[in-house]
Design a protein around this motif. Sequence first.
Motif, PDB file in Angstrom:
ATOM      1  N   THR A 100      -0.907  -0.029  -2.326  1.00 11.78           N
ATOM      2  CA  THR A 100      -2.163  -0.568  -1.809  1.00 11.78           C
ATOM      3  C   THR A 100      -3.189  -0.526  -2.922  1.00 11.78           C
ATOM      4  O   THR A 100      -3.460   0.539  -3.487  1.00 11.78           O
ATOM      5  CB  THR A 100      -2.673   0.242  -0.606  1.00 11.78           C
ATOM      6  OG1 THR A 100      -1.716   0.177   0.452  1.00 11.78           O
ATOM      7  CG2 THR A 100      -3.997  -0.319  -0.095  1.00 11.78           C
ATOM      8  N   PRO A 102      -6.646  -0.261  -4.829  1.00  8.67           N
ATOM      9  CA  PRO A 102      -7.976   0.279  -4.515  1.00  8.67           C
ATOM     10  C   PRO A 102      -8.979  -0.859  -4.345  1.00  8.67           C
ATOM     11  O   PRO A 102      -8.745  -1.987  -4.789  1.00  8.67           O
ATOM     12  CB  PRO A 102      -8.302   1.143  -5.734  1.00  8.67           C
ATOM     13  CG  PRO A 102      -7.413   0.651  -6.833  1.00  8.67           C
ATOM     14  CD  PRO A 102      -6.182   0.128  -6.165  1.00  8.67           C
ATOM     15  N   LEU A 103     -10.087  -0.560  -3.712  1.00  9.09           N
ATOM     16  CA  LEU A 103     -11.043  -1.585  -3.323  1.00  9.09           C
ATOM     17  C   LEU A 103     -11.449  -2.496  -4.471  1.00  9.09           C
ATOM     18  O   LEU A 103     -11.430  -3.733  -4.338  1.00  9.09           O
ATOM     19  CB  LEU A 103     -12.290  -0.929  -2.722  1.00  9.09           C
ATOM     20  CG  LEU A 103     -13.439  -1.875  -2.349  1.00  9.09           C
ATOM     21  CD1 LEU A 103     -13.000  -2.873  -1.295  1.00  9.09           C
ATOM     22  CD2 LEU A 103     -14.645  -1.073  -1.876  1.00  9.09           C
ATOM     23  N   HIS A 104     -11.801  -1.942  -5.617  1.00  8.72           N
ATOM     24  CA  HIS A 104     -12.332  -2.771  -6.702  1.00  8.72           C
ATOM     25  C   HIS A 104     -11.259  -3.723  -7.249  1.00  8.72           C
ATOM     26  O   HIS A 104     -11.563  -4.884  -7.553  1.00  8.72           O
ATOM     27  CB  HIS A 104     -12.918  -1.904  -7.826  1.00  8.72           C
ATOM     28  CG  HIS A 104     -11.959  -0.938  -8.441  1.00  8.72           C
ATOM     29  ND1 HIS A 104     -11.500   0.184  -7.787  1.00  8.72           N
ATOM     30  CD2 HIS A 104     -11.357  -0.919  -9.675  1.00  8.72           C
ATOM     31  CE1 HIS A 104     -10.683   0.852  -8.570  1.00  8.72           C
ATOM     32  NE2 HIS A 104     -10.567   0.209  -9.716  1.00  8.72           N
ATOM     33  N   TRP A 105     -10.021  -3.248  -7.345  1.00 13.05           N
ATOM     34  CA  TRP A 105      -8.974  -4.149  -7.846  1.00 13.05           C
ATOM     35  C   TRP A 105      -8.543  -5.154  -6.786  1.00 13.05           C
ATOM     36  O   TRP A 105      -8.131  -6.276  -7.116  1.00 13.05           O
ATOM     37  CB  TRP A 105      -7.765  -3.347  -8.324  1.00 13.05           C
ATOM     38  CG  TRP A 105      -8.009  -2.610  -9.609  1.00 13.05           C
ATOM     39  CD1 TRP A 105      -7.879  -1.281  -9.826  1.00 13.05           C
ATOM     40  CD2 TRP A 105      -8.455  -3.176 -10.846  1.00 13.05           C
ATOM     41  NE1 TRP A 105      -8.212  -0.965 -11.123  1.00 13.05           N
ATOM     42  CE2 TRP A 105      -8.565  -2.118 -11.777  1.00 13.05           C
ATOM     43  CE3 TRP A 105      -8.780  -4.464 -11.262  1.00 13.05           C
ATOM     44  CZ2 TRP A 105      -8.979  -2.310 -13.083  1.00 13.05           C
ATOM     45  CZ3 TRP A 105      -9.197  -4.663 -12.580  1.00 13.05           C
ATOM     46  CH2 TRP A 105      -9.289  -3.599 -13.468  1.00 13.05           C
ATOM     47  N   SER A 442     -12.260  -7.748   1.407  1.00 17.38           N
ATOM     48  CA  SER A 442     -11.525  -6.554   0.989  1.00 17.38           C
ATOM     49  C   SER A 442     -11.993  -5.323   1.762  1.00 17.38           C
ATOM     50  O   SER A 442     -11.179  -4.498   2.194  1.00 17.38           O
ATOM     51  CB  SER A 442     -11.697  -6.331  -0.517  1.00 17.38           C
ATOM     52  OG  SER A 442     -11.194  -7.429  -1.251  1.00 17.38           O
ATOM     53  N   LEU A 446      -9.515  -3.135   4.376  1.00 14.99           N
ATOM     54  CA  LEU A 446      -9.260  -1.708   4.201  1.00 14.99           C
ATOM     55  C   LEU A 446      -9.815  -0.894   5.361  1.00 14.99           C
ATOM     56  O   LEU A 446      -9.280   0.171   5.690  1.00 14.99           O
ATOM     57  CB  LEU A 446      -9.853  -1.235   2.874  1.00 14.99           C
ATOM     58  CG  LEU A 446      -9.167  -1.793   1.620  1.00 14.99           C
ATOM     59  CD1 LEU A 446      -9.889  -1.345   0.361  1.00 14.99           C
ATOM     60  CD2 LEU A 446      -7.695  -1.380   1.569  1.00 14.99           C
TER      61      LEU A 446
END
Length: 586
Positions: A100, A102-105, A442, A446
């Motif tokens: 999974t 991470p948020l920024h990627w 995003s 999540l």
Amino acid sequence: MNAARELTRRSVLTGMVLGAILTPCNVYSGLKIGWSFNMSIVAALLSYGFWNLAMAPVGARHWGLLENNINQTTASSAASIISGGLVAPIPALALLTGQTLPLHWLMVWVAVVSLLGVSVAVSMRRQLLVVEQLTFPAGVATAEAVQQIYARGAEATARVRMLLAALSASAAVKFVEAWSGWLRAWSLPFHISGSGAVAGRSLSGGQLGFALDPSLLLVGFGAIIGLRAGLSLLVGAVLAWAVLAPQLLARQAVIVPGETDGFWYPVLVEWLLWPGVALMVSASLTAFALAIWQRRRRSGRVAASMEADDQPISKQAFWSAFVATLLLAVVAQVALFDITLWVAVLAVLLAYALAVVAARVVGETGIPPIGALGKVSQLSFGVLAPANLTANLMTANVAGGAAGQCADLLNDLKTGHLVGATPRLQVTAQLFGILTGSVVGSLAYLALIPDPQALLMTAEWPAPAVVTWKAVAEVLSGGLSAVPNGAIPAMGVAAGLGVMLAALGSLGPAALRRWVPSAPAAGLAFVIPASNSISLFLGSVAAALATAVAPRWSARFVIVLAAGLVAGESLVGVLVAFMRLAGITG
């Protein structure tokens, strides 16, 4: 109207705010039933209601048609971000490999694959819109709706009120369901005995998923998809859950662990998804191939003479942006997913070609073949990079994301073409929409699915698009050993049926086509709970009855009402997810 009154700070910010509100709706519905909604008309109505109705008394400047067009371009671009993988390949990857981002990627990834679609749309705009003058039905519908709103202000007021009323009702129902426990699905009171008995016991409708779901989102989507798809869903649900499921249990092809009471969807769907996916994929690919063949047969027609307007950007700027986008897409695949360089380059080139195909199909039919194109890419890289689940999913993600944003921008450019907008400014608005959608989409994904392994492919989150992508990747990577015992013959029958229905729908007599069941809809019913199919069917029946009884009223309000039902529940659903993440429970 000059450009200063078209691409204004107000028009872009309004589109970004509405995009931020509407994007979670598509993420929610995409994970729930695998479908999304074109938000262009909703964004145009909401912005008109805010600026020209609510803010006019306090001195707000008139919200013009071209400003509104920039707004709807931005908002629909943001809401279309789910084609970047948020409701299909990205969660499928999490299920298969545990990875999974991470948020920024995750934001970076969905933005990069979406930007590739913008470059394709810009390169194809003049050929498809000006030279060939393809229809692009969604773009025409938006243009007609916006022009009607500005021609008759009272009509806009009535539609905005209907939209907000439906949104409020759906939001209230979802809030009560989520926090009070008063609303629950009501199981249909029937039993299946005899050959369908399990350990000498009859099966109840509730155990097989036959229930009335309080979800107004599903009713709204049913009104949008129409009676043919609604009936196909009902037929598919009966075949899957009332006919096949009891036989699977009786023959112990599927074993229910522990207690035999409760809802058995998670266990049964592991088998039923295979014929369902075969039906959807075979029908989608057949219809896609036939559409290309039919287009080539008509390609000899003479293009209408029409004075070409300016290209959105200069050739130098386009090629610079295209090369930069290609490099970004290649680097992102290699850096984030460790995909081999040559495979990543081929993925981008194939994505460009498939996005061109998607643009033509959308231009002629209005239906974006994102799922079918994703499968074409998966099949291609199943040969080029066998036994590599990550490469299979994420290279196809590039194709799907590019095709989705390409289709969205071309629809918006068609709207702009009809209302006299400036293409270059619409492309700029599309970029702001992608920025907004990447961030908000995003975050919403999540928040809704913090643990994909535990939450996806459950009754709450059936995620049919995820199921399809995951199944294709498993077969292409591990072979038929990934398929449950007894499911392969069922897949063969379903695939043959899908090809036949798609061929009849494309090539059959005109009088017959309207009665041919929708194979993708019937296949979807194998993957989602039967209660979802029932609600979608009821929504389609309600819309059909309204159209028969009051055609003029229905033409004005059915889609608006349905959009409100979709938006209300999904917005509250996302809000509840964020509240629970923050530790606020009901």
